[in-house]
Enzyme design. Structure first.
Site, PDB file in Angstrom:
ATOM      1  N   PRO A 157       0.840  -1.209   0.000  1.00 17.05           N
ATOM      2  CA  PRO A 157       0.000   0.000   0.000  1.00 17.05           C
ATOM      3  C   PRO A 157       0.876   1.261   0.000  1.00 17.05           C
ATOM      4  O   PRO A 157       1.783   1.383   0.802  1.00 17.05           O
ATOM      5  CB  PRO A 157      -0.775  -0.095   1.320  1.00 17.05           C
ATOM      6  N   GLU A 158       0.593   2.137  -0.922  1.00 11.09           N
ATOM      7  CA  GLU A 158       1.335   3.388  -0.965  1.00 11.09           C
ATOM      8  C   GLU A 158       0.373   4.548  -0.785  1.00 11.09           C
ATOM      9  O   GLU A 158      -0.788   4.334  -0.468  1.00 11.09           O
ATOM     10  CB  GLU A 158       2.114   3.463  -2.275  1.00 11.09           C
ATOM     11  N   LYS A 200       2.852   7.984   3.508  1.00 14.19           N
ATOM     12  CA  LYS A 200       2.148   6.695   3.585  1.00 14.19           C
ATOM     13  C   LYS A 200       1.629   6.402   4.976  1.00 14.19           C
ATOM     14  O   LYS A 200       1.189   5.286   5.252  1.00 14.19           O
ATOM     15  CB  LYS A 200       3.111   5.570   3.193  1.00 14.19           C
ATOM     16  N   HIS A 246      -5.010 -12.696  10.946  1.00 15.33           N
ATOM     17  CA  HIS A 246      -4.032 -11.595  10.995  1.00 15.33           C
ATOM     18  C   HIS A 246      -4.660 -10.252  11.347  1.00 15.33           C
ATOM     19  O   HIS A 246      -4.166  -9.201  10.948  1.00 15.33           O
ATOM     20  CB  HIS A 246      -3.255 -11.469   9.676  1.00 15.33           C
ATOM     21  N   ARG A 299      15.605  -2.304  -6.404  1.00 16.09           N
ATOM     22  CA  ARG A 299      14.175  -2.237  -6.748  1.00 16.09           C
ATOM     23  C   ARG A 299      14.034  -2.138  -8.261  1.00 16.09           C
ATOM     24  O   ARG A 299      14.881  -1.550  -8.934  1.00 16.09           O
ATOM     25  CB  ARG A 299      13.511  -1.003  -6.125  1.00 16.09           C
TER      26      ARG A 299
END
Ligand SMILES: [Zn+2]
Length: 280
Positions: free
Chosen positions: A2-3, A59, A96, A270
């Site tokens: 998630p960004e 974020k 979770h 990356r």
């Protein structure tokens, strides 16, 4: 993972349900051992807390809790690889689930707010408002805010002229909220090759970085965020549908010129994607 756009989708969804009243001991958060070990949520177990407001910096999701009209505490939630929040009228039973509040909606209905994180790289801090502000100040300029300007870029680029643009954009100390796909997409839309040293970026190009960033960020947000292997879900459990918006990231053919094959390279461990025709 998630960004910024995904965090913003979740923030907006939670915000639309506020204020949420968290009453009484029996409704204090149920917290997994993972979060109990890392933090001290005692202040959040008191009665009559109201979640009044949400904010976002980069974020990081910020939840503002009030008690008797006083700003009582702040939760800073980093989503890591796979974290996210759920809102539901039923108790959330997903595996979770590390934190769950039973709350009362303004209309009298019960609403559950929970943090779910299968891969457990997320972080959560329960802080008093002053401490929270100090932490947020240490993050760089939020690239979704009006403070992210051409002049800001000029100043930062001047300080580190040798740095390659794409990996540099991932540095949260300067560019809060830029993640891997966002950095690739901003470079594409600004027409800059990911390997270009920032000292060689012109004023026009800096302006293009600024003008294309909201498009990359919020064009994506409108589509409900993205899901890659990290397993992002919004508060309803939906995985979003933002892939349509990408022009180079994980694309075969550049979606700006529609003819050139996208190249993939590795920078600072990356993956970066770029179009050799559109990006110089
Ligand atoms: Zn192209």
């Amino acid at each position: 993972m998630p960004e910024l756009p995904e965090v913003e989708v979740i923030r907006t969804q939670i915000q639309s349900q506020l204020p949420l009243h968290i009453h009484g001991e029996e409704r204090s958060p149920v917290i997994s051992s993972l979060l109990r070990k890392a933090h001290a949520p005692e202040a959040f177990k008191t009665k009559d807390l109201v979640l009044k407001q949400t904010r976002r910096h980069g974020k990081v999701l910020v939840l503002d809790f009030y008690k008797e009209e006083k700003h009582h505490g702040v939760v800073l939630s980093g989503f890591g690889m796979s974290g996210g929040w759920r809102l539901s009228e039923e108790k959330i039973k997903e595996p979770h689930t590390h934190l769950q509040w039973k709350a009362c909606h303004l209309n009298g209905h019960t609403l559950y707010l929970a943090y779910v994180d299968p891969r457990r790289f997320g972080s959560m801090a329960f802080l008093d408002p002053l401490e929270a502000d100090l932490r947020l100040q240490k993050l760089g300029v939020d690239v979704g805010s009006a403070e992210f300007t051409q002049d800001y870029l000029k100043e930062i680029f001047k300080r580190f002229p040798q740095k390659e643009i794409k990996p540099f954009l991932l540095d949260q100390k300067y560019f809060a909220g830029i993640g891997n796909y966002i950095a690739s997409e901003i470079c594409a839309r600004a027409g800059i090759r990911p390997t270009r040293p920032v000292g060689k970026i012109t004023q026009k190009e800096r302006e293009r970085i600024i003008s294309s960033t909201p498009l990359v960020l919020f064009g994506m947000g409108e589509r409900g965020g993205l899901s890659f292997s990290g397993g992002y879900r919004d508060t309803t459990g939906s995985d979003g549908g933002g892939l349509d918006h990408l022009v180079v990231f994980h694309q075969k053919i550049c979606r700006l010129c529609h003819k050139t094959e996208v190249k993939k390279i590795i920078q600072a461990a990356r993956a970066s994607f770029y179009c050799p025709r559109c990006q110089k």
